[in-house]
Design a protein around this motif. Sequence first.
Motif, PDB file in Angstrom:
ATOM      1  N   ALA A   9       0.081 -12.732  12.004  1.00  0.00           N
ATOM      2  CA  ALA A   9       0.946 -13.560  10.988  1.00  0.00           C
ATOM      3  C   ALA A   9       0.027 -14.302  10.185  1.00  0.00           C
ATOM      4  CB  ALA A   9       1.551 -14.837  11.960  1.00  0.00           C
ATOM      5  N   ALA A  10      -1.422 -14.371  10.355  1.00  0.00           N
ATOM      6  CA  ALA A  10      -2.521 -15.132   9.407  1.00  0.00           C
ATOM      7  C   ALA A  10      -2.555 -14.094   8.398  1.00  0.00           C
ATOM      8  CB  ALA A  10      -3.644 -15.403  10.288  1.00  0.00           C
ATOM      9  N   LEU A  11      -2.178 -12.980   8.394  1.00  0.00           N
ATOM     10  CA  LEU A  11      -2.422 -12.103   7.161  1.00  0.00           C
ATOM     11  C   LEU A  11      -1.474 -12.536   5.986  1.00  0.00           C
ATOM     12  CD1 LEU A  11      -3.166  -8.580   8.425  1.00  0.00           C
ATOM     13  CD2 LEU A  11      -4.825 -10.236   7.381  1.00  0.00           C
ATOM     14  N   GLY A  12      -1.890 -13.128   4.888  1.00  0.00           N
ATOM     15  CA  GLY A  12      -1.002 -13.316   3.854  1.00  0.00           C
ATOM     16  C   GLY A  12      -0.707 -12.004   3.107  1.00  0.00           C
ATOM     17  N   GLU A  13       0.144 -12.180   2.293  1.00  0.00           N
ATOM     18  CA  GLU A  13       0.576 -11.142   0.992  1.00  0.00           C
ATOM     19  C   GLU A  13      -0.761 -10.388   0.351  1.00  0.00           C
ATOM     20  OE1 GLU A  13       3.579  -9.699  -2.317  1.00  0.00           O
ATOM     21  OE2 GLU A  13       3.254 -11.823  -1.722  1.00  0.00           O
ATOM     22  N   ALA A  14      -1.808 -11.501  -0.091  1.00  0.00           N
ATOM     23  CA  ALA A  14      -2.888 -10.786  -0.844  1.00  0.00           C
ATOM     24  C   ALA A  14      -3.932 -10.108   0.081  1.00  0.00           C
ATOM     25  CB  ALA A  14      -3.833 -12.082  -1.656  1.00  0.00           C
ATOM     26  N   ALA A  15      -3.876 -10.559   1.244  1.00  0.00           N
ATOM     27  CA  ALA A  15      -4.832 -10.081   2.481  1.00  0.00           C
ATOM     28  C   ALA A  15      -4.454  -8.565   2.620  1.00  0.00           C
ATOM     29  CB  ALA A  15      -5.064 -10.926   3.508  1.00  0.00           C
ATOM     30  N   LEU A  16      -3.118  -8.641   2.817  1.00  0.00           N
ATOM     31  CA  LEU A  16      -2.500  -7.221   3.218  1.00  0.00           C
ATOM     32  C   LEU A  16      -2.762  -6.364   2.005  1.00  0.00           C
ATOM     33  CD1 LEU A  16      -1.171  -5.531   5.475  1.00  0.00           C
ATOM     34  CD2 LEU A  16       0.996  -6.450   4.449  1.00  0.00           C
ATOM     35  N   HIS A  17      -2.450  -6.590   0.942  1.00  0.00           N
ATOM     36  CA  HIS A  17      -2.486  -5.774  -0.260  1.00  0.00           C
ATOM     37  C   HIS A  17      -4.103  -5.426  -0.252  1.00  0.00           C
ATOM     38  CE1 HIS A  17       1.304  -5.444  -2.266  1.00  0.00           C
ATOM     39  NE2 HIS A  17       1.693  -6.871  -1.801  1.00  0.00           N
ATOM     40  N   VAL A  18      -5.062  -6.193  -0.110  1.00  0.00           N
ATOM     41  CA  VAL A  18      -6.561  -5.866  -0.146  1.00  0.00           C
ATOM     42  C   VAL A  18      -6.873  -4.875   0.894  1.00  0.00           C
ATOM     43  CG1 VAL A  18      -8.833  -6.601   0.076  1.00  0.00           C
ATOM     44  CG2 VAL A  18      -7.276  -7.978  -1.551  1.00  0.00           C
ATOM     45  N   LEU A  19      -6.310  -5.258   1.997  1.00  0.00           N
ATOM     46  CA  LEU A  19      -6.380  -4.004   3.181  1.00  0.00           C
ATOM     47  C   LEU A  19      -5.810  -2.738   2.793  1.00  0.00           C
ATOM     48  CD1 LEU A  19      -6.068  -6.471   6.352  1.00  0.00           C
ATOM     49  CD2 LEU A  19      -8.264  -5.714   5.178  1.00  0.00           C
ATOM     50  N   LEU A  20      -4.753  -2.837   2.187  1.00  0.00           N
ATOM     51  CA  LEU A  20      -4.057  -1.349   1.778  1.00  0.00           C
ATOM     52  C   LEU A  20      -4.814  -0.768   0.906  1.00  0.00           C
ATOM     53  CD1 LEU A  20      -0.312  -2.400   2.079  1.00  0.00           C
ATOM     54  CD2 LEU A  20      -1.580  -1.195   3.455  1.00  0.00           C
ATOM     55  N   GLY A  25     -10.620   4.122   0.784  1.00  0.00           N
ATOM     56  CA  GLY A  25     -11.901   4.145   0.612  1.00  0.00           C
ATOM     57  C   GLY A  25     -12.278   2.836   0.060  1.00  0.00           C
ATOM     58  N   PRO A  26     -13.831   2.734   0.137  1.00  0.00           N
ATOM     59  CA  PRO A  26     -14.567   1.529  -0.406  1.00  0.00           C
ATOM     60  C   PRO A  26     -14.285   1.141  -2.274  1.00  0.00           C
ATOM     61  CG  PRO A  26     -15.918   2.738   0.502  1.00  0.00           C
ATOM     62  CD  PRO A  26     -14.716   3.574   0.510  1.00  0.00           C
ATOM     63  N   ARG A  27     -14.061   0.111  -2.362  1.00  0.00           N
ATOM     64  CA  ARG A  27     -13.918  -0.115  -3.798  1.00  0.00           C
ATOM     65  C   ARG A  27     -14.349  -1.453  -4.289  1.00  0.00           C
ATOM     66  NH1 ARG A  27      -9.150   2.524  -2.819  1.00  0.00           N
ATOM     67  NH2 ARG A  27      -7.946   3.423  -4.587  1.00  0.00           N
ATOM     68  N   HIS A  28     -14.936  -1.755  -5.617  1.00  0.00           N
ATOM     69  CA  HIS A  28     -15.181  -3.028  -6.031  1.00  0.00           C
ATOM     70  C   HIS A  28     -14.149  -3.661  -6.332  1.00  0.00           C
ATOM     71  CE1 HIS A  28     -14.516  -1.420 -10.068  1.00  0.00           C
ATOM     72  NE2 HIS A  28     -15.036  -0.466  -9.942  1.00  0.00           N
ATOM     73  N   GLY A  29     -14.490  -5.285  -6.737  1.00  0.00           N
ATOM     74  CA  GLY A  29     -13.301  -6.052  -6.984  1.00  0.00           C
ATOM     75  C   GLY A  29     -12.157  -5.814  -7.957  1.00  0.00           C
ATOM     76  N   TYR A  30     -12.884  -5.075  -9.085  1.00  0.00           N
ATOM     77  CA  TYR A  30     -11.958  -4.882 -10.298  1.00  0.00           C
ATOM     78  C   TYR A  30     -10.977  -3.824  -9.953  1.00  0.00           C
ATOM     79  CZ  TYR A  30      -9.899  -3.922 -14.994  1.00  0.00           C
ATOM     80  OH  TYR A  30      -9.121  -3.694 -15.817  1.00  0.00           O
ATOM     81  N   ALA A  31     -11.599  -2.672  -9.078  1.00  0.00           N
ATOM     82  CA  ALA A  31     -10.806  -1.477  -8.840  1.00  0.00           C
ATOM     83  C   ALA A  31      -9.810  -1.882  -7.721  1.00  0.00           C
ATOM     84  CB  ALA A  31     -11.870  -0.614  -7.984  1.00  0.00           C
ATOM     85  N   ALA A  65     -15.917  -5.237   5.001  1.00  0.00           N
ATOM     86  CA  ALA A  65     -17.542  -5.298   5.140  1.00  0.00           C
ATOM     87  C   ALA A  65     -17.986  -4.856   3.722  1.00  0.00           C
ATOM     88  CB  ALA A  65     -18.090  -4.451   6.032  1.00  0.00           C
ATOM     89  N   GLU A  66     -19.028  -5.375   3.065  1.00  0.00           N
ATOM     90  CA  GLU A  66     -19.693  -4.961   1.931  1.00  0.00           C
ATOM     91  C   GLU A  66     -20.633  -3.755   2.245  1.00  0.00           C
ATOM     92  OE1 GLU A  66     -22.557  -6.723  -1.522  1.00  0.00           O
ATOM     93  OE2 GLU A  66     -21.636  -8.126  -0.142  1.00  0.00           O
ATOM     94  N   VAL A  67     -20.239  -2.735   1.516  1.00  0.00           N
ATOM     95  CA  VAL A  67     -20.870  -1.510   1.765  1.00  0.00           C
ATOM     96  C   VAL A  67     -21.966  -1.140   0.476  1.00  0.00           C
ATOM     97  CG1 VAL A  67     -19.295  -0.794   3.473  1.00  0.00           C
ATOM     98  CG2 VAL A  67     -18.951  -0.168   0.883  1.00  0.00           C
ATOM     99  N   PRO A  68     -23.041  -0.484   0.665  1.00  0.00           N
ATOM    100  CA  PRO A  68     -23.762   0.011  -0.360  1.00  0.00           C
ATOM    101  C   PRO A  68     -23.077   1.104  -1.212  1.00  0.00           C
ATOM    102  CG  PRO A  68     -24.623   0.997   1.635  1.00  0.00           C
ATOM    103  CD  PRO A  68     -23.516   0.088   2.189  1.00  0.00           C
ATOM    104  N   HIS A  69     -23.355   1.351  -2.271  1.00  0.00           N
ATOM    105  CA  HIS A  69     -22.965   2.467  -3.435  1.00  0.00           C
ATOM    106  C   HIS A  69     -23.983   3.271  -3.899  1.00  0.00           C
ATOM    107  CE1 HIS A  69     -22.797   0.284  -7.325  1.00  0.00           C
ATOM    108  NE2 HIS A  69     -22.689  -0.800  -6.433  1.00  0.00           N
ATOM    109  N   ARG A  78     -21.968  -4.933  -9.094  1.00  0.00           N
ATOM    110  CA  ARG A  78     -20.887  -4.555  -8.223  1.00  0.00           C
ATOM    111  C   ARG A  78     -21.082  -4.752  -6.950  1.00  0.00           C
ATOM    112  NH1 ARG A  78     -17.028  -0.551 -12.359  1.00  0.00           N
ATOM    113  NH2 ARG A  78     -16.415  -2.207 -13.575  1.00  0.00           N
ATOM    114  N   ARG A  79     -20.231  -5.355  -6.225  1.00  0.00           N
ATOM    115  CA  ARG A  79     -20.057  -5.111  -4.818  1.00  0.00           C
ATOM    116  C   ARG A  79     -18.905  -4.313  -4.460  1.00  0.00           C
ATOM    117  NH1 ARG A  79     -21.507 -11.463  -2.774  1.00  0.00           N
ATOM    118  NH2 ARG A  79     -23.543 -11.513  -3.697  1.00  0.00           N
ATOM    119  N   TYR A  80     -19.187  -3.500  -3.468  1.00  0.00           N
ATOM    120  CA  TYR A  80     -18.335  -2.786  -3.139  1.00  0.00           C
ATOM    121  C   TYR A  80     -17.689  -3.162  -1.494  1.00  0.00           C
ATOM    122  CZ  TYR A  80     -18.552   0.815  -6.398  1.00  0.00           C
ATOM    123  OH  TYR A  80     -18.205   1.514  -7.747  1.00  0.00           O
ATOM    124  N   TYR A  81     -16.456  -2.837  -1.122  1.00  0.00           N
ATOM    125  CA  TYR A  81     -15.819  -3.265  -0.048  1.00  0.00           C
ATOM    126  C   TYR A  81     -15.115  -2.296   0.515  1.00  0.00           C
ATOM    127  CZ  TYR A  81     -17.028  -7.929  -2.015  1.00  0.00           C
ATOM    128  OH  TYR A  81     -17.733  -9.118  -2.456  1.00  0.00           O
TER     129      TYR A  81
END
Length: 116
Positions: A9-20, A25-31, A65-69, A78-81
């Motif tokens: 229930a703590a996963l809000g709409e934004a969090a669920l969209h980010v996880l989806l 696969g890994p992406r940077h913020g803008y992606a 998690a932040e991952v190397p790219h 850019r940071r990838y997650y």
Amino acid sequence: MARRPPQPAALGEAALHVLLALADGPRHGYAIMQTVAAESGGGVRLGPTTLYRTLRTLHEAGLVAEVPHDDPGDDARRRYYDITDDGRAAAREQLRRLQRLIDTARAKPRLRPDPA
């Protein structure tokens, strides 16, 4: 102390969209922002503040998690997650909860669309 994923229930709409968005696969913020907008048909547009606040919260909870790219064409700043195993479990549980809610709503005669 080991981190535990937040209750579904703590996963809000934004969090669920980010996880989806990270489920592919890994992406940077803008992606991530572009993916969320595309997958929601433009209905959800995460601004930078919302995105990075959400990423920070998910990271602190151990769901991303932040991952190397090593993409040579990409900006090295850019940071990838990527989604973690706990993140996948939390997303699946949240989606199960939403599916139960949708199933309940579909069973409500007064919420059914009027016949055309």
